[in-house]
Design a protein around this motif. Structure first.
Motif, PDB file in Angstrom:
ATOM      1  N   LEU A  45      41.817  40.634  16.798  1.00 53.97           N
ATOM      2  CA  LEU A  45      42.185  40.753  18.060  1.00 53.97           C
ATOM      3  C   LEU A  45      40.428  40.729  19.130  1.00 53.97           C
ATOM      4  O   LEU A  45      40.393  39.015  19.850  1.00 53.97           O
ATOM      5  N   LYS A  46      39.480  40.353  18.634  1.00 49.99           N
ATOM      6  CA  LYS A  46      37.966  40.366  18.531  1.00 49.99           C
ATOM      7  C   LYS A  46      37.634  38.663  18.905  1.00 49.99           C
ATOM      8  O   LYS A  46      37.657  38.128  19.512  1.00 49.99           O
ATOM      9  N   PHE A  47      38.518  38.292  18.066  1.00 52.04           N
ATOM     10  CA  PHE A  47      38.021  36.605  17.692  1.00 52.04           C
ATOM     11  C   PHE A  47      39.343  36.000  18.996  1.00 52.04           C
ATOM     12  O   PHE A  47      38.669  35.132  19.729  1.00 52.04           O
ATOM     13  N   VAL A  48      40.193  36.981  18.971  1.00 59.92           N
ATOM     14  CA  VAL A  48      41.301  35.653  19.604  1.00 59.92           C
ATOM     15  C   VAL A  48      41.008  36.574  21.187  1.00 59.92           C
ATOM     16  O   VAL A  48      41.231  35.500  21.907  1.00 59.92           O
ATOM     17  N   GLU A  49      40.202  37.217  21.996  1.00 57.36           N
ATOM     18  CA  GLU A  49      40.341  37.272  23.231  1.00 57.36           C
ATOM     19  C   GLU A  49      39.123  37.421  22.922  1.00 57.36           C
ATOM     20  O   GLU A  49      39.020  35.986  24.252  1.00 57.36           O
ATOM     21  N   MET A  50      38.095  36.497  22.389  1.00 59.92           N
ATOM     22  CA  MET A  50      36.467  35.730  22.814  1.00 59.92           C
ATOM     23  C   MET A  50      36.969  34.455  23.502  1.00 59.92           C
ATOM     24  O   MET A  50      37.041  33.532  23.746  1.00 59.92           O
ATOM     25  N   HIS A  51      38.534  33.669  22.205  1.00 58.49           N
ATOM     26  CA  HIS A  51      38.804  32.431  22.713  1.00 58.49           C
ATOM     27  C   HIS A  51      39.029  32.367  23.907  1.00 58.49           C
ATOM     28  O   HIS A  51      38.545  31.322  24.868  1.00 58.49           O
ATOM     29  N   ALA A  52      40.695  33.442  24.427  1.00 60.56           N
ATOM     30  CA  ALA A  52      41.041  33.907  25.292  1.00 60.56           C
ATOM     31  C   ALA A  52      40.151  33.309  26.211  1.00 60.56           C
ATOM     32  O   ALA A  52      39.967  33.601  27.312  1.00 60.56           O
ATOM     33  N   ASN A  53      38.749  34.735  26.453  1.00 60.67           N
ATOM     34  CA  ASN A  53      37.832  35.220  27.548  1.00 60.67           C
ATOM     35  C   ASN A  53      37.082  34.027  27.310  1.00 60.67           C
ATOM     36  O   ASN A  53      36.796  32.835  29.267  1.00 60.67           O
ATOM     37  N   SER A  54      36.974  32.657  27.161  1.00 62.79           N
ATOM     38  CA  SER A  54      36.132  31.402  26.279  1.00 62.79           C
ATOM     39  C   SER A  54      36.964  30.471  27.822  1.00 62.79           C
ATOM     40  O   SER A  54      36.647  29.638  28.152  1.00 62.79           O
ATOM     41  N   GLU A  55      38.578  30.673  27.156  1.00 62.28           N
ATOM     42  CA  GLU A  55      39.151  29.281  27.969  1.00 62.28           C
ATOM     43  C   GLU A  55      39.461  29.993  29.388  1.00 62.28           C
ATOM     44  O   GLU A  55      39.317  28.329  30.555  1.00 62.28           O
ATOM     45  N   LEU A  56      39.390  31.087  29.563  1.00 61.00           N
ATOM     46  CA  LEU A  56      39.264  31.254  31.131  1.00 61.00           C
ATOM     47  C   LEU A  56      37.554  31.195  32.220  1.00 61.00           C
ATOM     48  O   LEU A  56      37.961  30.990  33.287  1.00 61.00           O
ATOM     49  N   MET A  57      36.628  31.390  31.090  1.00 58.29           N
ATOM     50  CA  MET A  57      35.497  31.020  31.565  1.00 58.29           C
ATOM     51  C   MET A  57      34.771  29.852  31.474  1.00 58.29           C
ATOM     52  O   MET A  57      34.576  29.725  32.862  1.00 58.29           O
ATOM     53  N   GLY A  58      35.842  29.108  31.036  1.00 58.02           N
ATOM     54  CA  GLY A  58      35.863  27.469  31.073  1.00 58.02           C
ATOM     55  C   GLY A  58      36.064  26.954  31.919  1.00 58.02           C
ATOM     56  O   GLY A  58      35.916  25.446  32.158  1.00 58.02           O
ATOM     57  N   VAL A  59      36.820  27.380  32.737  1.00 50.37           N
ATOM     58  CA  VAL A  59      37.425  26.521  33.400  1.00 50.37           C
ATOM     59  C   VAL A  59      36.445  27.218  35.234  1.00 50.37           C
ATOM     60  O   VAL A  59      36.257  25.826  35.537  1.00 50.37           O
ATOM     61  N   LEU A  60      35.411  27.974  35.218  1.00 51.43           N
ATOM     62  CA  LEU A  60      34.655  27.852  36.178  1.00 51.43           C
ATOM     63  C   LEU A  60      34.026  26.766  36.550  1.00 51.43           C
ATOM     64  O   LEU A  60      33.622  25.957  36.831  1.00 51.43           O
ATOM     65  N   PRO A  61      32.743  27.096  35.133  1.00 51.50           N
ATOM     66  CA  PRO A  61      31.752  25.215  35.240  1.00 51.50           C
ATOM     67  C   PRO A  61      32.767  23.745  35.735  1.00 51.50           C
ATOM     68  O   PRO A  61      32.320  23.588  36.755  1.00 51.50           O
ATOM     69  N   GLU A  62      34.093  23.639  34.777  1.00 55.20           N
ATOM     70  CA  GLU A  62      34.651  22.103  35.001  1.00 55.20           C
ATOM     71  C   GLU A  62      35.169  22.257  36.794  1.00 55.20           C
ATOM     72  O   GLU A  62      35.506  21.086  37.940  1.00 55.20           O
ATOM     73  N   ARG A  63      35.921  23.966  37.417  1.00 54.93           N
ATOM     74  CA  ARG A  63      36.409  23.303  38.809  1.00 54.93           C
ATOM     75  C   ARG A  63      35.469  23.477  40.064  1.00 54.93           C
ATOM     76  O   ARG A  63      36.192  22.422  41.174  1.00 54.93           O
ATOM     77  N   GLU A  64      34.545  23.467  39.242  1.00 52.50           N
ATOM     78  CA  GLU A  64      33.875  22.726  40.621  1.00 52.50           C
ATOM     79  C   GLU A  64      33.724  21.417  41.331  1.00 52.50           C
ATOM     80  O   GLU A  64      33.705  21.269  42.722  1.00 52.50           O
ATOM     81  N   TRP A  65      33.652  20.789  40.004  1.00 52.68           N
ATOM     82  CA  TRP A  65      34.292  19.423  39.929  1.00 52.68           C
ATOM     83  C   TRP A  65      35.496  19.220  40.873  1.00 52.68           C
ATOM     84  O   TRP A  65      35.301  17.770  41.119  1.00 52.68           O
TER      85      TRP A  65
END
Lengths: 318, 282
Positions: A45-65
């Motif tokens: 759970l901890k591993f997958v949750e961090m991966h999911a969080n990363s996909e979600l937060m990874g959206v932010l730096p790129e969506r600005e562009w």
């Protein structure tokens, strides 16, 4: 999963555990409905949750562009890429939900800074050059790890990685195309992409994580992941260093070279303190990005209330 | 929607391409294409602002997909325009000042909150359905051909936003926000049907099967039963001749390049990278 493990409910706890981990060690898979020890469940759970969080937060730096993409083709490709990342977050949160934590709980913990996301998503994006470097090299570093995750002992996670890897490989082509166009462009464009590589190289080298000895890495022992952090970093360097150099970019590490005798890449020791600081929420953009998420989560809380027909604030951010 | 209200116009002659048009008709067609393309282009930009921050992950993915459709439609329309004017689609999209844009006032407004985004999408998509149903019978073959594909995708968008309108309307809090958003948007939405310069030439050539004033009536007539069913106020009146006319004054000027200040900010952002090295390959 092996049926004999499933049905031997009369076994003692210790024996059951031993059978479970023997099953995993032999390359067996675990499904969501299978019995599994609590510590294994928590670790996945901890591993997958961090991966999911990363996909979600990874959206932010790129969506600005997305709004700033300089051609129609780039705008379409970047929107599609960011959409894919949101889709990956959705898939991964579903895998995590089956392990016993609701999506709302995971969002709350993320927004409260209680759970983590990948180091690279704590940094700013400064130019269009960053968009190319992120889509090419950060996605490439991620895909090296994700390809290995197709061998994960947790079946639903391994299968989700099949789809994700395919999409990430499209992102890499999109990123490489942006980088190549800039490298072959005007002097200003070439400088833009070199500057982006200079700023992103250190986070990329830290991205696969500490050089934890494999025997001390529980994720590895339980085959939640299939390769050690350092194996993944070596694999990334082996494929991408030649490709980066081939197109005329300079890698900002004077120590970087392939050691023929040791059969491994040598590099300047990454700043592991920086990695620790960044992933614990003290990176240059950590607070701002979490706050951005909190604001938008709160702004759309009423929509979720309306959809679910619950009272005001039922799903509002705490 | 809109299908029932539309009487098909069979063009008497088919115009295969720009070479079949005289200079004045060509100029009028360029205005029409630019209006259609800019509507889709600018809406696609506002929509893509929701990418990554939608109210739920599923909706985020759907909205991003719709944004891509709109940008794709805009690109195809800019390409038709490029065939007419010789300017490249990317230059048409990025190498214009904000006053050079021709989207209706509705599309120059900020995306606002979720209710405003949904209300705008609904007004736009229903109006667009009416417009596209008419233009599918255009005598200008390249446009009629392109719009066949566009209409199939737009039908899905409309289905999506029709669902949202109903969901918001079913809840007191949702309905309050939805009605406030619709009220605020009506005048700007009417600008979608402001007559274009040279429109009479387009009608005469069968390129625009019916004038925009007639299309506005068709749109309002199509909305009337839906708004009645949902108990939403429709600012329109049915005349003795059966034709619907609006009861609020339209906010016009979009087709002449007058836009809300929000669009100036959006334009600044969307051309930021392009302006760094104009004319460069990106």
């Amino acid at each position: 999963m092996a049926t004999e493990v499933l049905h031997q409910t009369d076994q003692g706890e210790a024996e059951r555990r031993a059978a479970f981990f023997a099953h995993i060690a032999a390359g067996g898979k675990v499904e969501a409905t299978d019995w599994m020890p609590d510590d294994y469940r928590r670790q996945v759970l901890k591993f997958v949750e961090m991966h999911a969080n990363s996909e979600l937060m990874g959206v932010l730096p790129e969506r600005e562009w997305i709004l700033r993409a300089p051609t129609l083709k780039r705008k379409l490709a970047l929107t599609a890429k960011v959409q894919d990342e949101v889709g990956h977050a959705q898939l991964l949160y579903r895998v995590a939900e089956d392990l016993g934590k609701s999506r709302e709980e995971m969002w709350r913990d993320l927004l409260a800074g209680k759970t983590k996301f990948h180091n690279v998503f704590h940094y700013p994006t400064e130019t269009w050059g960053d968009v190319g470097i992120i889509a090419w090299l950060i996605d490439a570093a991620a895909i090296v790890a994700q390809q290995a995750l197709r061998g994960s002992s947790y079946g639903p996670y391994a299968r989700t990685m099949q789809k994700i890897c395919w999409e990430e490989s499209v992102h890499i082509m999109h990123g490489r195309d942006i980088v190549l166009t800039l490298v072959n462009g005007t002097p200003k464009q070439r400088a833009m992409v070199q500057d982006a590589l200079d700023r992103w190289w250190a986070p990329i080298m830290q991205m696969h994580g500490f050089r934890t000895p494999p025997e001390k890495d529980k994720d590895l022992a339980w085959r939640i992941k299939a390769k050690s952090n350092e194996e993944l970093r070596q694999e990334f360097l082996a494929i991408y260093v030649p490709r980066i150099l081939e197109i005329g970019l300079t890698i900002p590490d004077p120590e970087l070279r392939y050691d023929e005798e040791a059969k491994r890449w040598r590099y300047t020791e990454p700043d592991w303190d920086e990695l620790t600081r960044v992933v614990t929420g003290h990176g240059p953009k950590s607070a701002e990005r979490l706050q951005f998420r909190q604001i938008h989560y709160a702004d759309t809380a009423w929509v979720r209330d309306v959809i679910l027909g619950e009272g005001p604030g039922a799903l509002a951010a705490d | 929607m809109g299908e029932g209200a539309v009487t098909a116009t069979i063009p008497t002659a088919t115009l295969a391409g720009p070479e079949d048009l005289d200079g004045a008709t060509r100029a009028a067609l360029a205005e029409l294409l630019l209006a259609l393309a800019d509507d889709e282009f600018v809406l696609g930009f506002w929509d893509s602002e929701w990418t990554g921050i939608g109210p739920a992950l599923e909706e985020d993915v759907a909205y991003s997909s719709i944004a891509q459709d709109e940008i794709g439609h805009a690109r195809a329309l800019y390409e038709l325009l490029a065939a007419l004017t010789g300017r490249k689609a990317d230059d048409l999209a990025y190498d214009r000042g904000p006053e050079g844009f021709r989207q209706a006032r509705l599309l120059g407004l900020d995306r606002g909150d979720w209710a405003q985004s949904i209300a705008r999408r609904y007004l736009y998509d229903t109006a667009d359905a009416t417009r596209l149903a008419a233009l599918a019978g255009s005598s200008y073959a390249p446009l009629a051909g392109l719009l066949g594909k566009v209409r199939r995708e737009e039908a899905y968008h409309l289905l999506h936003f029709d669902g949202w309108i109903r969901r918001l309307n079913d809840d007191d809090r949702g309905r309050a926000r939805l009605t406030a958003a619709l009220d605020a948007l009506w005048p700007a939405a009417l600008d979608l049907f402001t007559p274009l310069a040279g429109e009479d030439l387009l009608v005469r050539a069968g390129i625009l099967p019916r004038p925009f004033a007639a299309l506005r009536g068709e749109w309002l007539a199509a909305l009337a039963p839906i708004f009645a069913e949902l108990d939403l106020p429709l600012p329109a009146r049915r005349g003795d001749d059966g034709a619907y006319t609006p009861t609020v004054a339209p906010l016009t000027g979009g087709r002449d390049g007058n836009h809300d200040p929000a669009f100036r900010r959006l334009h600044d952002e969307m051309t930021m990278v392009y302006r760094e090295e104009p004319g460069a390959n990106w």
